[in-house]
Scaffold this active site. Structure first.
Site, PDB file in Angstrom:
ATOM      1  N   ARG A   1       0.808  -1.221   0.000  1.00  0.00           N
ATOM      2  CA  ARG A   1       0.000   0.000   0.000  1.00  0.00           C
ATOM      3  C   ARG A   1       0.848   1.282   0.000  1.00  0.00           C
ATOM      4  NH1 ARG A   1      -4.330   1.466   2.537  1.00  0.00           N
ATOM      5  NH2 ARG A   1      -3.513   3.435   1.807  1.00  0.00           N
TER       6      ARG A   1
ATOM      7  N   ASP B   1     -14.029  -1.206   0.431  1.00  0.00           N
ATOM      8  CA  ASP B   1     -14.540  -0.414   1.549  1.00  0.00           C
ATOM      9  C   ASP B   1     -16.004  -0.094   1.295  1.00  0.00           C
ATOM     10  OD1 ASP B   1     -13.389   1.085   4.075  1.00  0.00           O
ATOM     11  OD2 ASP B   1     -14.890   2.383   3.181  1.00  0.00           O
TER      12      ASP B   1
ATOM     13  N   TYR C   1     -21.814   8.637   7.366  1.00  0.00           N
ATOM     14  CA  TYR C   1     -20.602   9.330   6.894  1.00  0.00           C
ATOM     15  C   TYR C   1     -20.960  10.461   5.931  1.00  0.00           C
ATOM     16  CZ  TYR C   1     -17.677   5.680   8.931  1.00  0.00           C
ATOM     17  OH  TYR C   1     -17.052   4.846   9.809  1.00  0.00           O
TER      18      TYR C   1
END
Ligand code: CP3
Length: 383
Positions: A78, A114, A190
């Site tokens: 990553r 995600d 969110y």
């Protein structure tokens, strides 16, 4: 266990998504016992057997957030690549998804992605800020903000996803791949707050003060998440988990009235696929019967409710998943061992048990201890 990833010589591993589709029959009510579930190479694994409440050779185990910063090999691949960019690259998704399967010997892979990836895929301005979480540039305040969530073209918008899942299923052979999506409420929290929040005050203010806007937002998110999960199953994922991580912030009354219909829309829209559906949230002890009734086959349980009690609350028609307190992983090993055995004993008193933590792996957890937990679960539950 570790070998299953490399065991692609298994003839059944060649069964691609299209073959699996051909074998799909019409499922029973809410995929009951998944009689016609897509019979991919993983169909007879202990993992899927437990989800269907059938006898197993040992209790299957995986960890939520098993891919991620606890693993040095994850941090390495990553490096320099923003989280959401990595989720759009099939080569990285495949590698990162396989890392914990190789390392821990878990019984299932979970797609590296995600809950906000579908929004990113349709062009919403979102990023995942390290050590913070998803942050939205233009939080939802009124109806005109909903235009950000444009209609989806699954073939174009999710082509990266189908490619990654297709690659993974080929590599995994008889090891199931878990697909997932974020439940409308958790994703909406969110989008409304603009980022992570402790008390979800703006979210609840909209839910109670502008219920039509709130419902319109959750309805759009339900369609988006359902499409995201459907693409994963059609490309070969063996089961799915709907994450409603923050639903536990709601009273049962508010959950049932404002949130459950949208989660039910996601779960029931997937029923025709015939794969088991896990429904999970944190702090949901009082919501478990509603979350089960929303269209789950397996109910995810955090550490606050013992598994046998959770099973009693939802009734015999559901398998359970969980529920070692993640914080226990930081206690001395003999404590961990005793607690793992307790979870297994509670799970043995339910119609089907998939071992997991009560929430996700955290970055400071010792990977070697997670490996030991997998070994212990397998040894201690061997029939
Ligand atoms: O379980 C897995 O290994 C699959 C991958 C997965 C991720 N996110 C990868 C990820 C899954 C299933 C999720 C779901 C998710 N994302 C949820 C529901 C599950 C839960 O934990 O309750 C939620 C609430 C999110 C939103 C989100 N994304 C948060 C709160 C964070 C953490 C922010 C941080 O840095 O602490 C993320 C980022 C994220 N998603 C990471 C990973 C591996 C860390 C990103 C990094 O490496 O920097």
């Amino acid at each position: 266990m570790h070998d299953s990833v490399t065991e692609s010589l298994n003839p059944a591993a060649d069964l691609g998504a299209s073959d699996a589709e051909k074998l799909t029959e019409v499922p029973g009510p809410r995929g009951e016992a998944a009689p016609g579930a897509a019979r991919g190479a993983a169909y007879d694994s202990d993992f899927l057997r437990a989800a269907r409440r059938e006898p197993v050779n040992h209790t299957p185990v995986w960890f939520m957030r098993q891919a991620g910063r606890a693993l040095p090999e994850y941090r390495k691949v990553r490096t320099g690549i923003p989280m959401l960019d990595s989720c759009l690259r099939p080569d990285l998704v495949t590698e990162i998804t396989l890392q914990p399967v190789r390392r821990y010997g878990v019984d299932a892979a979970v797609l590296f992605s995600d809950i906000v990836v579908p929004l990113k895929a349709i062009g919403v301005d979102v990023e995942i800020v390290p050590n913070v979480g998803p942050v939205f540039a233009n939080p939802i305040r009124d109806f005109s903000d909903l235009d950000q969530i444009r209609p989806l073209d699954p073939a174009a918008d999710f082509s990266f996803l189908a490619e990654a899942v297709g690659q993974l299923v080929g590599e995994l052979g008889a090891t199931p791949l878990i697909g997932f999506g974020g439940a409308p409420f958790t994703v909406a929290s969110y989008l409304i707050e603009g980022g992570p929040s402790k008390n979800h005050e703006k979210t609840k203010a909209m839910m109670l003060g502008a219920p039509e806007l709130f419902a319109a937002l959750l309805d759009r998110l339900a369609d988006l998440t359902a499409a995201f999960m459907r693409v994963q199953v059609e490309a070969g994922a063996s089961l799915v988990q709907l994450f409603d991580s923050w639903a536990g912030a709601l009273s049962p009354h508010d959950y049932e009235r404002y949130v459950m219909p949208h989660s039910a829309k996601v779960l029931t829209s997937l029923a025709d696929l015939g794969v088991p559906r896990i429904h999970f949230g944190v702090g949901t002890g009082e919501l478990l019967p509603l979350m089960a009734a929303a269209g789950a086959d397996v109910i995810g349980v955090d550490w606050r409710v013992p598994l046998d009690e959770a099973s009693r609350r939802v009734g015999p028609g559901y398998a359970v998943q969980g529920n070692l307190d993640p914080a226990v992983m930081f206690a001395p090993w003999p404590v961990i061992e005793a607690r793992v055995r307790e979870v297994l004993a509670d799970g043995a008193r339910t119609p089907g048990h998939i071992f997991n933590l009560g929430h996700g792996v955290t970055p400071d957890m010792d990977p070697d201890r997670l490996t030991r937990v997998v070994e212990l679960v397998h040894e201690a539950s061997a029939r």
